[in-house]
Design a protein around this motif. Structure first.
Motif, PDB file in Angstrom:
ATOM      1  N   LYS A 188      38.149  57.496  41.814  1.00  0.00           N
ATOM      2  CA  LYS A 188      39.172  57.459  40.762  1.00  0.00           C
ATOM      3  C   LYS A 188      40.055  58.700  40.830  1.00  0.00           C
ATOM      4  N   VAL A 189      39.448  59.857  41.055  1.00  0.00           N
ATOM      5  CA  VAL A 189      40.222  61.095  41.188  1.00  0.00           C
ATOM      6  C   VAL A 189      41.244  60.961  42.307  1.00  0.00           C
ATOM      7  N   ASP A 190      40.793  60.487  43.465  1.00  0.00           N
ATOM      8  CA  ASP A 190      41.689  60.348  44.616  1.00  0.00           C
ATOM      9  C   ASP A 190      42.775  59.314  44.359  1.00  0.00           C
ATOM     10  N   GLY A 191      42.430  58.236  43.636  1.00  0.00           N
ATOM     11  CA  GLY A 191      43.418  57.201  43.340  1.00  0.00           C
ATOM     12  C   GLY A 191      44.544  57.711  42.458  1.00  0.00           C
ATOM     13  N   VAL A 192      44.196  58.453  41.403  1.00  0.00           N
ATOM     14  CA  VAL A 192      45.212  59.004  40.507  1.00  0.00           C
ATOM     15  C   VAL A 192      46.024  60.076  41.230  1.00  0.00           C
ATOM     16  N   ALA A 193      45.339  60.912  42.015  1.00  0.00           N
ATOM     17  CA  ALA A 193      46.038  61.952  42.768  1.00  0.00           C
ATOM     18  C   ALA A 193      47.017  61.343  43.760  1.00  0.00           C
ATOM     19  N   ASN A 194      46.616  60.262  44.406  1.00  0.00           N
ATOM     20  CA  ASN A 194      47.477  59.586  45.370  1.00  0.00           C
ATOM     21  C   ASN A 194      48.728  59.028  44.690  1.00  0.00           C
ATOM     22  N   LYS A 195      48.559  58.493  43.480  1.00  0.00           N
ATOM     23  CA  LYS A 195      49.706  57.947  42.744  1.00  0.00           C
ATOM     24  C   LYS A 195      50.699  59.056  42.386  1.00  0.00           C
ATOM     25  N   ILE A 196      50.189  60.193  41.917  1.00  0.00           N
ATOM     26  CA  ILE A 196      51.063  61.314  41.568  1.00  0.00           C
ATOM     27  C   ILE A 196      51.796  61.808  42.814  1.00  0.00           C
ATOM     28  N   CYS A 197      51.042  61.938  43.908  1.00  0.00           N
ATOM     29  CA  CYS A 197      51.619  62.415  45.170  1.00  0.00           C
ATOM     30  C   CYS A 197      52.731  61.484  45.645  1.00  0.00           C
ATOM     31  N   LYS A 198      52.489  60.173  45.558  1.00  0.00           N
ATOM     32  CA  LYS A 198      53.492  59.210  46.006  1.00  0.00           C
ATOM     33  C   LYS A 198      54.731  59.230  45.117  1.00  0.00           C
ATOM     34  N   ASP A 199      54.532  59.517  43.835  1.00  0.00           N
ATOM     35  CA  ASP A 199      55.677  59.630  42.930  1.00  0.00           C
ATOM     36  C   ASP A 199      56.625  60.732  43.393  1.00  0.00           C
ATOM     37  N   PHE A 200      56.052  61.860  43.838  1.00  0.00           N
ATOM     38  CA  PHE A 200      56.878  62.963  44.337  1.00  0.00           C
ATOM     39  C   PHE A 200      57.555  62.577  45.651  1.00  0.00           C
ATOM     40  N   THR A 201      56.825  61.859  46.524  1.00  0.00           N
ATOM     41  CA  THR A 201      57.373  61.456  47.816  1.00  0.00           C
ATOM     42  C   THR A 201      58.544  60.483  47.638  1.00  0.00           C
ATOM     43  N   ARG A 202      58.423  59.578  46.637  1.00  0.00           N
ATOM     44  CA  ARG A 202      59.465  58.574  46.400  1.00  0.00           C
ATOM     45  C   ARG A 202      60.706  59.153  45.729  1.00  0.00           C
ATOM     46  N   LYS A 203      60.536  60.271  45.017  1.00  0.00           N
ATOM     47  CA  LYS A 203      61.618  60.808  44.197  1.00  0.00           C
ATOM     48  C   LYS A 203      62.878  61.033  45.029  1.00  0.00           C
ATOM     49  N   GLY A 204      63.987  60.437  44.587  1.00  0.00           N
ATOM     50  CA  GLY A 204      65.258  60.593  45.286  1.00  0.00           C
ATOM     51  C   GLY A 204      65.392  59.696  46.497  1.00  0.00           C
ATOM     52  N   VAL A 205      64.347  58.864  46.770  1.00  0.00           N
ATOM     53  CA  VAL A 205      64.364  57.994  47.946  1.00  0.00           C
ATOM     54  C   VAL A 205      64.196  56.534  47.545  1.00  0.00           C
ATOM     55  N   ILE A 206      63.219  56.289  46.673  1.00  0.00           N
ATOM     56  CA  ILE A 206      62.894  54.927  46.239  1.00  0.00           C
ATOM     57  C   ILE A 206      62.893  54.867  44.713  1.00  0.00           C
ATOM     58  N   GLU A 207      63.565  53.877  44.150  1.00  0.00           N
ATOM     59  CA  GLU A 207      63.522  53.634  42.712  1.00  0.00           C
ATOM     60  C   GLU A 207      62.163  53.021  42.390  1.00  0.00           C
ATOM     61  N   SER A 208      61.408  53.694  41.535  1.00  0.00           N
ATOM     62  CA  SER A 208      60.046  53.260  41.254  1.00  0.00           C
ATOM     63  C   SER A 208      60.005  52.221  40.139  1.00  0.00           C
ATOM     64  N   TYR A 209      59.239  51.138  40.376  1.00  0.00           N
ATOM     65  CA  TYR A 209      59.019  50.106  39.364  1.00  0.00           C
ATOM     66  C   TYR A 209      57.550  49.731  39.343  1.00  0.00           C
ATOM     67  N   ASN A 210      56.945  49.660  38.134  1.00  0.00           N
ATOM     68  CA  ASN A 210      55.680  48.956  38.017  1.00  0.00           C
ATOM     69  C   ASN A 210      56.012  47.523  37.615  1.00  0.00           C
ATOM     70  N   ARG A 211      54.987  46.684  37.442  1.00  0.00           N
ATOM     71  CA  ARG A 211      55.263  45.268  37.187  1.00  0.00           C
ATOM     72  C   ARG A 211      56.019  45.060  35.875  1.00  0.00           C
ATOM     73  N   ASP A 212      55.610  45.773  34.825  1.00  0.00           N
ATOM     74  CA  ASP A 212      56.287  45.624  33.533  1.00  0.00           C
ATOM     75  C   ASP A 212      57.757  46.019  33.622  1.00  0.00           C
ATOM     76  N   GLU A 213      58.019  47.114  34.347  1.00  0.00           N
ATOM     77  CA  GLU A 213      59.396  47.583  34.490  1.00  0.00           C
ATOM     78  C   GLU A 213      60.235  46.602  35.322  1.00  0.00           C
ATOM     79  N   ALA A 214      59.609  46.047  36.360  1.00  0.00           N
ATOM     80  CA  ALA A 214      60.310  45.073  37.197  1.00  0.00           C
ATOM     81  C   ALA A 214      60.625  43.812  36.398  1.00  0.00           C
ATOM     82  N   LEU A 215      59.669  43.379  35.580  1.00  0.00           N
ATOM     83  CA  LEU A 215      59.897  42.198  34.745  1.00  0.00           C
ATOM     84  C   LEU A 215      61.023  42.447  33.751  1.00  0.00           C
ATOM     85  N   GLN A 216      61.055  43.646  33.173  1.00  0.00           N
ATOM     86  CA  GLN A 216      62.110  43.990  32.230  1.00  0.00           C
ATOM     87  C   GLN A 216      63.473  43.986  32.916  1.00  0.00           C
TER      88      GLN A 216
END
Length: 328
Positions: A188-216
């Protein structure tokens, strides 16, 4: 559970001493040192920040409202539970929900564990007082009535902690999460850390959407389509029965809108979209071949249950056949 009744109007010196001697050992938190127990008039406790809002910096959706906590507090103080904590000048660290309930029940004073700063025990991830305060609040979530910090709250805290740090690697973020002592599994620690890390990697490159945001997004733009996350191939396997059911029952095409909740680069986004479209085609071809073969061999069942693993302890099961329990 050991509860001592607390008079609403105040606590005698003798009762104070008795309670203090029986409380659990105070938490040991990096960046902090337990000073002493303080009995404080509840109206003296500060829970507000400079703009007047409730100052619990690690919470996204509030501290919750535990009815069971109020029932317990009505009886008195539970000596098996840690008390709420403050730092000098009666500033509340944790126990916001508890304080609210105490005031509602009519208590005048209560015991708090006072902590003071201890720079000698700071971790490498604590560069300021407020970072130490955030970590304390994240860690102190195990007492009764305190809403356990959520994954999303840790993610948000991690983004704030690492946004200006040079090392935004998964390894570094995992190391920080472990300092919070949340009793999380390594996975679980690695999973949450990986998500935070990917958020930084995507910043300025990929518009981030989770399912709720995509549906909206679809709703706001008047797009009538079902969503398909290209994150991994399991999404196609889960969606395809819906595609078949829609075609069988309605005889129409199902419109799909693709999104990716995990891609970190343009190349990764493009590849996952291509792979997903190919997987849909392969699945459709397999279904057609299966249906044709099934019609040719209508008398042959495509599956056969050979038995079940024996899992019931202390229960007489059906006869074992080749090490499996017979079913049906």
């Amino acid at each position: 559970m050991t509860i001592i009744s607390i008079p609403l109007k105040g606590v005698s010196p003798l009762l104070r001493a008795q309670i203090e001697s029986k409380l659990p050992e105070p938490l040991k938190i990096p960046g902090w040192k337990f000073n002493e127990y303080r009995w404080r008039n509840l109206t003296q406790i500060n829970t507000k920040n400079s703009d007047g809002s409730t100052d619990n910096s690690v919470r996204i959706g509030g501290t919750g409202d535990a009815e069971s906590l109020q029932v317990s507090l009505r009886k008195g103080i539970d000596l098996t539970e840690l008390t709420a904590s403050i730092y000098p000048n009666n500033n509340l660290i944790n126990g916001f929900n508890r304080l609210k309930n105490l005031l509602e029940l009519g208590y005048k004073e209560w015991i708090f564990a006072e902590y003071v700063e201890d720079e000698s025990t700071r971790t490498e991830f604590q560069e300021s007082f407020y970072e130490c305060l955030d970590d304390f609040r994240a860690t102190a979530n195990k007492g009764k009535g305190q809403k356990v910090i959520s994954d999303k709250e840790v993610e948000e805290l991690g983004r704030k902690r690492f946004q200006n740090r040079k090392d935004q690697s998964k390894q570094s973020i995992s190391k920080w999460i472990r300092t919070l002592d949340l009793n999380w599994s390594g996975q679980k620690v690695d999973g949450v850390a990986n998500k935070i890390c990917k958020d930084f990697t995507r910043k300025g490159v990929i518009e981030s959407y989770n399912r709720d945001e995509a549906l909206q997004y679809l709703i706001q733009n008047g797009i009538g389509a079902d969503l398909l996350n290209t994150k991994d191939s399991t999404r196609v396997a889960r969606l395809y029965p819906q595609i078949m059911r829609n075609f069988v029952e309605n005889g129409v095409t199902m419109d799909l809108a693709l999104f990716d909740s995990d891609a970190c680069s343009h190349e990764e986004l493009d590849k996952r979209q291509t792979d997903t479209i190919e997987e849909l085609k392969e699945m459709d071809e397999l279904v057609i071949k299966y249906a044709a073969k099934r019609m040719m061999m209508i008398g042959t069942h495509p599956w056969n249950i050979v038995g079940s693993l024996s899992q019931k302890i202390g229960v007489l099961t059906r006869k074992l056949v080749n090490g499996l329990v017979s079913v049906g």
